[in-house]
Design a protein around this motif. Structure first.
Motif, PDB file in Angstrom:
ATOM      1  N   PRO A 273       0.745  -1.244  -0.046  1.00  0.00           N
ATOM      2  CA  PRO A 273      -0.105   0.152  -0.123  1.00  0.00           C
ATOM      3  C   PRO A 273       0.880   1.188   0.178  1.00  0.00           C
ATOM      4  O   PRO A 273       1.877   1.209   0.825  1.00  0.00           O
ATOM      5  N   ALA A 274       0.550   2.151  -0.878  1.00  0.00           N
ATOM      6  CA  ALA A 274       1.179   3.367  -0.797  1.00  0.00           C
ATOM      7  C   ALA A 274       1.252   4.104   0.554  1.00  0.00           C
ATOM      8  O   ALA A 274       2.226   5.045   0.819  1.00  0.00           O
ATOM      9  N   LYS A 275       0.208   3.971   1.399  1.00  0.00           N
ATOM     10  CA  LYS A 275       0.243   4.642   2.814  1.00  0.00           C
ATOM     11  C   LYS A 275       1.357   4.243   3.483  1.00  0.00           C
ATOM     12  O   LYS A 275       1.502   4.661   4.467  1.00  0.00           O
ATOM     13  N   ILE A 276       1.759   2.852   3.225  1.00  0.00           N
ATOM     14  CA  ILE A 276       3.072   2.457   4.115  1.00  0.00           C
ATOM     15  C   ILE A 276       4.161   3.176   3.945  1.00  0.00           C
ATOM     16  O   ILE A 276       5.003   3.605   4.714  1.00  0.00           O
ATOM     17  N   GLY A 277       4.471   3.768   2.786  1.00  0.00           N
ATOM     18  CA  GLY A 277       5.716   4.611   2.546  1.00  0.00           C
ATOM     19  C   GLY A 277       6.808   3.959   2.756  1.00  0.00           C
ATOM     20  O   GLY A 277       7.845   4.494   3.487  1.00  0.00           O
ATOM     21  N   ALA A 278       6.952   2.592   2.181  1.00  0.00           N
ATOM     22  CA  ALA A 278       8.309   1.788   2.429  1.00  0.00           C
ATOM     23  C   ALA A 278       9.437   2.604   1.950  1.00  0.00           C
ATOM     24  O   ALA A 278       9.494   3.019   0.938  1.00  0.00           O
TER      25      ALA A 278
END
Length: 538
Positions: free
Chosen positions: A286-291
């Motif tokens: 998910p983009a919201k993780i911001g790995a």
């Protein structure tokens, strides 16, 4: 000389001259081997290790001849390592038997040494000398060059008992082993004391009470356990805030576990399946993780990556798609045609920015040495048709200006490589491994059990990515923050904090514990000589 001929203890002549009843001795050694095996993963009954060695130590304590002690140790060692490494039999009976007997020789030395320890009257000193001998034997077993092996060290039975593990940040995993064997030694000595010393050798009266010695011994063990628990509790409330303020940054790390079985030899179907699984799984982050960093396991793509443009482009596209650094394992061909087991690091733009070539290779697994007349015999077994070459200097990689170290498979099961990386400035550690060759066996969990010890020893976050699992992200106290169970295809992710500074163990290494063990052994041998020289022993 400290090692002299075994002396007669104050037991009766009929008892002291009698050879052991071998049926009972073999049974006791095998029972200890089974109990010790059950204390390791995957059964993982860690507390069982605190009692598992009692039958072995008891029969060794009733043995007077060094060769008998050595034979008993060999029986235990062969039985234990046969159980522990049973999965080697899938490559043939001879490799397993060879491994059992070779590893069993170390326990034969231990059994030989225990014949000298039986003459030490002080219960606590006898137990400490037993633990010291075991630790020294494990150290030698793990430092014999190409044949080094630490996977079955007793410390790994405690990988889930985090309060016990914390002493490893001071004295290393060997200290955990010492505490476990010390407890076994105390309990075995309690059973042996009436047999070896049925009366007080100084007064001739009833034997002195064992209560004080037992209480004292277990009080020392309690201090280690409670001290470790206190460290964990304090860290839970204090360290996160301190780390965030001190470092001013954190990294979000994601681990991909594909659970893809790779055949030997590998096929194009294997490579394509790996490509589909890892690129799809990475794209689903998910983009919201911001790995900041995505970690794939060793041989995530079982190809020579720098010679396969299609697969190389797929990795680069995955890094760009997730907009993160991507660390993954594959083969690499050098300029002279040599092959390396390599960890590749790609930037968020898809550029290959660095590599690490595995240095410590698995004998017969990644290369076959020239054995002269035995080469024909080795070729009968399923070994690689080519040799992998060890890499050069062990260097650091960098993500967002944070230096970190990566180790590949077997390297992470030993303390030395992690210590070397942290001394060079690594602020967290990544371990990538492929255990598909041992799919469905205990090796998956045995290998994974080493990671908590590396985290505690280094006081670093550890990110472990395995092909078939288990994979995990661990905090500096060995506690899993996120993970994936063995046999599952899934990702895991968590925030970690880069950490500087060195633990006491990483500053001083194994030397302090080795000195302690040697001093304990020397004191025990001198006490043995002094106590056995009185009129009661003649």
């Amino acid at each position: 000389m400290i090692l002299i001929q075994p002396v007669t203890t104050p037991s009766t002549d009929s008892d002291s001259n009698r050879s052991p009843r071998w049926a009972a001795v073999v049974l006791a050694a095998v029972v200890s081997a089974v109990l010790a095996f059950l204390s390791f993963p995957p059964t993982g009954f860690g507390p069982l290790a605190w009692f598992a060695l009692i039958p072995l130590l008891y029969v060794l304590g009733t043995t007077r001849r060094p060769w008998e002690g050595g034979l008993i140790g060999l029986i235990y060692g062969a039985a234990f390592y046969g159980l522990f490494f049973y999965y080697v039999a899938r490559y043939g009976v001879l490799p397993l038997v060879t491994l059992m007997l070779f590893q069993g020789l170390f326990l034969a030395v231990f059994g030989w040494l225990m014949v000298y320890v039986r003459a030490v009257r002080c219960l606590l000193l006898r137990a400490a000398a037993t633990a010291a001998a075991w630790v020294l034997i494990e150290y030698v077993r793990g430092h014999i060059g190409l044949l080094s092996l630490t996977l079955a060290d007793l410390a790994y039975t405690q990988h889930q008992l985090l309060s016990v593990l914390q002493i490893a940040s001071v004295l290393g995993a060997g200290a955990v082993t010492f505490v476990v064997v010390f407890a076994n030694g105390i309990l075995a000595s309690v059973l042996l004391q009436p047999k070896l010393y049925p009366h007080d050798p100084r007064t001739g009266g009833p034997p002195p009470s064992l209560a004080k010695a037992v209480i004292g011994g277990f009080a020392l063990i309690a201090v280690v356990i409670l001290g470790g628990a206190s460290v964990i509790q304090i860290a839970a409330y204090v360290r996160p805030a301190v780390k965030e303020i001190a470092a001013g940054k954190s990294l979000h790390v994601a681990v991909m576990q594909g659970n893809v079985e790779i055949h030997h030899p590998t096929t194009e179907e294997d490579a394509n399946q790996c490509r589909l699984v890892y690129t799809y799984m990475t794209g689903e982050i998910p983009a919201k993780i911001g790995a900041d960093l995505v970690v794939w396991p060793e041989t995530a793509f079982p190809v020579v990556l720098n010679n396969r443009p299609f697969y190389l482009e797929e990795v680069q596209e995955s890094a760009r798609e997730v907009d993160a650094y991507l660390l993954m394992g594959a083969l690499e061909q050098g300029g002279s045609g040599e092959l390396y087991n390599t960890a590749y690091l790609f930037s968020p733009e898809g550029e290959m920015v660095d590599t690490y070539r595995k240095r410590r290779l698995v004998i017969f697994g990644e290369y076959v040495p020239d054995l002269g007349p035995l080469n024909a015999l080795v070729k009968r077994y399923p070994v690689r048709p080519f040799n992998i070459v060890p890499g050069g200097e062990r260097q650091l990689l960098t993500v967002n200006a944070v230096p970190f170290g990566t180790l590949i498979c077997w390297e992470a099961t030993m303390a030395g490589p992690s210590r070397e990386l942290c001394r060079k400035g690594a602020q967290f550690l990544t371990f990538i491994t492929s255990d598909s060759w041992a799919a469905g066996s205990a090796e998956l969990w045995q290998n994974a059990a080493t990671a908590p010890l590396r985290a505690v020893e280094s006081r670093r976050y550890v990110v472990r990515a395995a092909t078939m699992g288990p994979s995990a992200i661990l905090n500096p106290y060995g506690c899993p923050l996120s993970g994936v169970a063995a046999g599952v295809d899934a990702p895991a992710h968590h925030k970690i904090y880069p950490l500087a500074g060195l633990s006491i163990y990483h500053r001083l290494g194994d030397l302090p514990l080795l000195i302690i063990c040697l001093l304990v052994w020397v004191v025990a041998m001198f006490r043995r000589e002094a106590e056995s020289s009185g009129p009661e022993s003649r």
